[in-house]
Motif scaffolding. Sequence first.
Motif, short mmCIF file in Angstrom:
data_model
loop_
_atom_site.label_atom_id
_atom_site.label_comp_id
_atom_site.label_asym_id
_atom_site.label_seq_id
_atom_site.Cartn_x
_atom_site.Cartn_y
_atom_site.Cartn_z
N LEU A 6 -72.96 8.63 -14.35
CA LEU A 6 -73.30 7.55 -15.39
C LEU A 6 -72.41 7.99 -16.46
N GLU A 7 -71.67 9.05 -16.44
CA GLU A 7 -70.40 8.95 -17.15
C GLU A 7 -69.28 8.03 -16.84
N ALA A 8 -69.60 8.03 -15.36
CA ALA A 8 -68.28 7.39 -15.40
C ALA A 8 -68.78 5.77 -15.10
N PHE A 13 -68.12 0.36 -16.89
CA PHE A 13 -68.55 -1.15 -17.59
C PHE A 13 -68.21 -1.74 -18.64
N VAL A 14 -67.41 -0.16 -19.38
CA VAL A 14 -67.28 -0.78 -20.45
C VAL A 14 -65.20 -1.12 -20.55
N GLU A 15 -64.67 -0.61 -20.06
CA GLU A 15 -63.18 -1.14 -19.49
C GLU A 15 -63.78 -2.71 -18.21
N GLN A 16 -64.47 -2.93 -17.63
CA GLN A 16 -64.24 -3.21 -17.17
C GLN A 16 -65.24 -5.54 -16.88
N GLY A 17 -66.42 -4.73 -17.55
CA GLY A 17 -67.68 -5.63 -17.56
C GLY A 17 -68.63 -5.59 -16.69
N TYR A 18 -69.81 -5.65 -17.02
CA TYR A 18 -70.80 -6.13 -15.43
C TYR A 18 -70.43 -6.39 -14.41
N HIS A 19 -69.38 -7.81 -14.93
CA HIS A 19 -69.09 -8.25 -12.87
C HIS A 19 -68.65 -7.67 -12.37
N GLU A 20 -67.24 -7.59 -12.81
CA GLU A 20 -66.26 -6.90 -11.99
C GLU A 20 -66.44 -5.39 -11.66
N THR A 21 -67.75 -4.41 -12.44
CA THR A 21 -67.71 -3.27 -12.22
C THR A 21 -68.61 -3.19 -11.05
N THR A 22 -68.14 -2.34 -10.01
CA THR A 22 -69.01 -2.14 -8.82
C THR A 22 -69.09 -1.23 -8.49
N THR A 23 -69.69 -0.62 -7.30
CA THR A 23 -70.27 0.98 -7.28
C THR A 23 -68.81 1.67 -6.48
N LEU A 48 -77.09 0.41 -13.91
CA LEU A 48 -77.56 0.10 -15.35
C LEU A 48 -78.42 0.67 -16.20
N VAL A 49 -79.56 0.84 -15.50
CA VAL A 49 -80.84 1.46 -15.82
C VAL A 49 -80.84 2.96 -15.71
N GLY A 50 -79.87 3.37 -15.11
CA GLY A 50 -80.21 4.56 -14.83
C GLY A 50 -79.65 4.87 -16.71
N LEU A 51 -78.57 4.20 -16.97
CA LEU A 51 -77.75 4.37 -18.38
C LEU A 51 -78.53 4.17 -19.24
N ALA A 52 -79.15 2.54 -19.56
CA ALA A 52 -80.25 3.15 -20.22
C ALA A 52 -81.28 3.71 -20.17
N GLU A 53 -82.26 4.61 -19.45
CA GLU A 53 -83.05 5.07 -19.43
C GLU A 53 -82.12 6.59 -20.39
N ARG A 54 -80.93 7.22 -20.44
CA ARG A 54 -80.35 8.39 -20.77
C ARG A 54 -80.41 7.14 -22.23
N GLN A 96 -69.48 -1.37 -27.17
CA GLN A 96 -69.63 -2.42 -26.12
C GLN A 96 -70.86 -1.80 -25.11
N LEU A 97 -70.46 -0.62 -24.53
CA LEU A 97 -71.69 -0.24 -23.09
C LEU A 97 -72.93 -0.80 -23.90
N HIS A 98 -73.27 -0.54 -25.15
CA HIS A 98 -74.26 -0.95 -25.59
C HIS A 98 -74.34 -2.39 -25.44
N HIS A 99 -73.20 -3.23 -26.38
CA HIS A 99 -73.73 -3.87 -26.07
C HIS A 99 -74.13 -4.95 -24.09
N ILE A 100 -73.13 -4.39 -23.20
CA ILE A 100 -73.26 -3.95 -21.75
C ILE A 100 -74.67 -3.94 -21.68
N LEU A 101 -75.87 -3.01 -21.98
CA LEU A 101 -76.72 -2.67 -21.86
C LEU A 101 -77.46 -3.75 -22.08
N TRP A 102 -77.40 -4.26 -23.20
CA TRP A 102 -78.20 -5.97 -23.89
C TRP A 102 -78.21 -6.44 -23.71
#
Length: 178
Positions: A6-8, A13-23, A48-54, A96-102
């Motif tokens: 989750l930390e990674a 997600f912050v560095e690359q954005g939602y669409h560019e991030t891959t597993t 994202l769900v894991g990050l939101a749950e945290r 930025q992470l909070h922004h991505i979650l929303w």
Amino acid sequence: MVDRILEAAARIFVEQGYHETTTNHVAEAAGVSVGSLYQYFPNKDALLVGLAERHVAEAVVGLGAVAGELRAAAPGVEATCRAFVTAAVAVNQPDQLHHILWTAPRTAALQETLHELDRLLMEEVSWHLQRFGHPADLAPLRAALLVTSVSAVIHEHPQGDVRDEELVRFCVAYVNNR
């Protein structure tokens, strides 16, 4: 391992954005194999769900402490409103992470996770509204209006002392208008 993933994920997600991030990116950043990542998170939406749950779990702890203090001290309307607004702003610091979650596409699981905190807040605010003389049958609706309004302003408008003070003024005026 879940925390490391989750930390990674948060960092990627912050560095690359939602669409560019891959597993694959997340697994590499976490120092685990993609297969290990998939044991816990089958796709990036699950990350994202894991990050939101945290985020929700951390918010529940922070806001729960404030709620407990308010119930014990039973301060007046302004102090209660100020405490809730301050706590809500603190758990929603714009980053930025909070922004991505929303703003990321929302799966049903992510949507449910993010709404859980609102439901808890509405219950607590409803209790305080009744403490301030609002009718029990209207308190849940009024709490929903307050929580939804404060949340919308926090998420849609830039941070600042003026905004925070206006939120307090809004809440005080609404709560005082029984």
